[in-house]
Design a protein around this motif. Structure first.
Motif, PDB file in Angstrom:
ATOM      1  N   ILE A 120       0.854  -1.197   0.000  1.00 47.36           N
ATOM      2  CA  ILE A 120       0.000   0.000   0.000  1.00 47.36           C
ATOM      3  C   ILE A 120       0.887   1.243   0.000  1.00 47.36           C
ATOM      4  O   ILE A 120       0.675   2.174  -0.779  1.00 47.36           O
ATOM      5  N   GLY A 121       1.920   1.234   0.834  1.00 45.65           N
ATOM      6  CA  GLY A 121       2.878   2.334   0.865  1.00 45.65           C
ATOM      7  C   GLY A 121       3.527   2.565  -0.495  1.00 45.65           C
ATOM      8  O   GLY A 121       3.602   3.687  -0.986  1.00 45.65           O
ATOM      9  N   ILE A 122       3.982   1.472  -1.112  1.00 49.01           N
ATOM     10  CA  ILE A 122       4.650   1.574  -2.413  1.00 49.01           C
ATOM     11  C   ILE A 122       3.683   2.083  -3.488  1.00 49.01           C
ATOM     12  O   ILE A 122       4.026   2.961  -4.282  1.00 49.01           O
ATOM     13  N   PHE A 123       2.461   1.573  -3.483  1.00 45.05           N
ATOM     14  CA  PHE A 123       1.484   1.986  -4.502  1.00 45.05           C
ATOM     15  C   PHE A 123       1.069   3.449  -4.335  1.00 45.05           C
ATOM     16  O   PHE A 123       0.836   4.152  -5.317  1.00 45.05           O
ATOM     17  N   ILE A 124       0.972   3.901  -3.077  1.00 47.00           N
ATOM     18  CA  ILE A 124       0.651   5.317  -2.849  1.00 47.00           C
ATOM     19  C   ILE A 124       1.786   6.187  -3.394  1.00 47.00           C
ATOM     20  O   ILE A 124       1.563   7.199  -4.055  1.00 47.00           O
ATOM     21  N   GLU A 135      -2.497   4.892 -12.595  1.00 48.36           N
ATOM     22  CA  GLU A 135      -3.319   3.704 -12.831  1.00 48.36           C
ATOM     23  C   GLU A 135      -2.822   2.523 -11.994  1.00 48.36           C
ATOM     24  O   GLU A 135      -3.585   1.861 -11.287  1.00 48.36           O
ATOM     25  N   LEU A 136      -1.507   2.282 -12.071  1.00 49.39           N
ATOM     26  CA  LEU A 136      -0.895   1.208 -11.292  1.00 49.39           C
ATOM     27  C   LEU A 136      -1.110   1.441  -9.801  1.00 49.39           C
ATOM     28  O   LEU A 136      -1.467   0.523  -9.049  1.00 49.39           O
ATOM     29  N   GLY A 137      -0.898   2.682  -9.358  1.00 42.91           N
ATOM     30  CA  GLY A 137      -1.039   3.022  -7.946  1.00 42.91           C
ATOM     31  C   GLY A 137      -2.439   2.747  -7.439  1.00 42.91           C
ATOM     32  O   GLY A 137      -2.625   2.143  -6.380  1.00 42.91           O
ATOM     33  N   LEU A 138      -3.430   3.155  -8.217  1.00 38.97           N
ATOM     34  CA  LEU A 138      -4.822   3.013  -7.809  1.00 38.97           C
ATOM     35  C   LEU A 138      -5.251   1.539  -7.772  1.00 38.97           C
ATOM     36  O   LEU A 138      -5.840   1.082  -6.793  1.00 38.97           O
ATOM     37  N   TYR A 139      -4.935   0.805  -8.850  1.00 40.63           N
ATOM     38  CA  TYR A 139      -5.298  -0.620  -8.872  1.00 40.63           C
ATOM     39  C   TYR A 139      -4.559  -1.394  -7.783  1.00 40.63           C
ATOM     40  O   TYR A 139      -5.138  -2.239  -7.103  1.00 40.63           O
ATOM     41  N   GLY A 140      -3.279  -1.104  -7.639  1.00 39.88           N
ATOM     42  CA  GLY A 140      -2.472  -1.814  -6.649  1.00 39.88           C
ATOM     43  C   GLY A 140      -2.949  -1.573  -5.233  1.00 39.88           C
ATOM     44  O   GLY A 140      -3.157  -2.512  -4.470  1.00 39.88           O
ATOM     45  N   ALA A 141      -3.161  -0.289  -4.895  1.00 36.54           N
ATOM     46  CA  ALA A 141      -3.587   0.047  -3.538  1.00 36.54           C
ATOM     47  C   ALA A 141      -4.967  -0.542  -3.247  1.00 36.54           C
ATOM     48  O   ALA A 141      -5.206  -1.066  -2.154  1.00 36.54           O
ATOM     49  N   SER A 142      -5.878  -0.484  -4.229  1.00 38.92           N
ATOM     50  CA  SER A 142      -7.217  -1.028  -3.972  1.00 38.92           C
ATOM     51  C   SER A 142      -7.150  -2.542  -3.774  1.00 38.92           C
ATOM     52  O   SER A 142      -7.812  -3.082  -2.890  1.00 38.92           O
ATOM     53  N   GLY A 143      -6.323  -3.220  -4.568  1.00 39.81           N
ATOM     54  CA  GLY A 143      -6.169  -4.668  -4.411  1.00 39.81           C
ATOM     55  C   GLY A 143      -5.638  -5.028  -3.038  1.00 39.81           C
ATOM     56  O   GLY A 143      -6.173  -5.906  -2.361  1.00 39.81           O
ATOM     57  N   ALA A 144      -4.606  -4.313  -2.605  1.00 38.61           N
ATOM     58  CA  ALA A 144      -4.003  -4.593  -1.299  1.00 38.61           C
ATOM     59  C   ALA A 144      -4.998  -4.320  -0.164  1.00 38.61           C
ATOM     60  O   ALA A 144      -5.071  -5.074   0.810  1.00 38.61           O
ATOM     61  N   LEU A 145      -5.792  -3.253  -0.290  1.00 37.19           N
ATOM     62  CA  LEU A 145      -6.791  -2.924   0.736  1.00 37.19           C
ATOM     63  C   LEU A 145      -7.879  -3.995   0.806  1.00 37.19           C
ATOM     64  O   LEU A 145      -8.315  -4.372   1.896  1.00 37.19           O
ATOM     65  N   ILE A 146      -8.308  -4.486  -0.347  1.00 34.12           N
ATOM     66  CA  ILE A 146      -9.348  -5.521  -0.380  1.00 34.12           C
ATOM     67  C   ILE A 146      -8.828  -6.816   0.259  1.00 34.12           C
ATOM     68  O   ILE A 146      -9.504  -7.428   1.085  1.00 34.12           O
ATOM     69  N   ILE A 147      -7.608  -7.202  -0.083  1.00 38.63           N
ATOM     70  CA  ILE A 147      -7.014  -8.420   0.504  1.00 38.63           C
ATOM     71  C   ILE A 147      -6.890  -8.264   2.030  1.00 38.63           C
ATOM     72  O   ILE A 147      -7.264  -9.144   2.800  1.00 38.63           O
ATOM     73  N   LEU A 148      -6.404  -7.085   2.444  1.00 36.72           N
ATOM     74  CA  LEU A 148      -6.231  -6.819   3.876  1.00 36.72           C
ATOM     75  C   LEU A 148      -7.576  -6.854   4.602  1.00 36.72           C
ATOM     76  O   LEU A 148      -7.703  -7.439   5.684  1.00 36.72           O
TER      77      LEU A 148
END
Ligand SMILES: [Zn+2]
Length: 125
Positions: free
Chosen positions: A51-55, A63-76
């Motif tokens: 999440i830190g890296i994607f932010i 695009e990468l930041g948004l998809y990555g952070a949302s994926g990590a938040l959903i998994i968490l």
């Protein structure tokens, strides 16, 4: 007054739990934690770090930041819901039952934020 380790009801000094039901639920919690705490720590570490890296990545690759952070938040969020392992300090203060509730509320909040971000990502990109 001493409190039940599970539901935080007041109990006498020689007891740990108010009844068998609380003891059984507490044992179930400790069993689950013993089985999955390693997995929890690994997934937790990876998700929080990513999440830190994607932010950070968001400013260069939104695009990468948004998809990555949302994926990590959903998994968490999913993990905190199905494997709610509140920190020891929280369990000492609120006992197991309330700590699990708080953990699940945080899980739902993270999941909803993740889904919102994902929806935004899908609409925007
Ligand atoms: Zn109890």
């Amino acid at each position: 007054m001493k409190k039940c380790e599970y539901c935080a009801k007041e109990i006498s000094y020689h007891e740990m739990y108010c009844d068998e039901d609380c003891q059984r639920k507490a044992n179930a919690y400790y069993d689950l934690k013993e089985k999955f705490s390693k997995l929890f720590m690994i997934v937790n570490g990876i998700c929080v770090l990513s999440i830190g890296i994607f932010i950070f990545a968001f400013s260069f690759f939104p695009e990468l930041g948004l998809y990555g952070a949302s994926g990590a938040l959903i998994i968490l969020g999913l993990m905190y819901f199905f494997l709610p392992f509140p920190p020891e300090i929280m369990i000492n203060k609120y006992k197991i039952e309330k700590s699990l509730k708080i953990c699940r509320i945080i899980a739902i909040v993270l999941f909803v934020i993740g889904v919102e971000l994902l929806t935004t990502a899908i609409i925007v990109y």
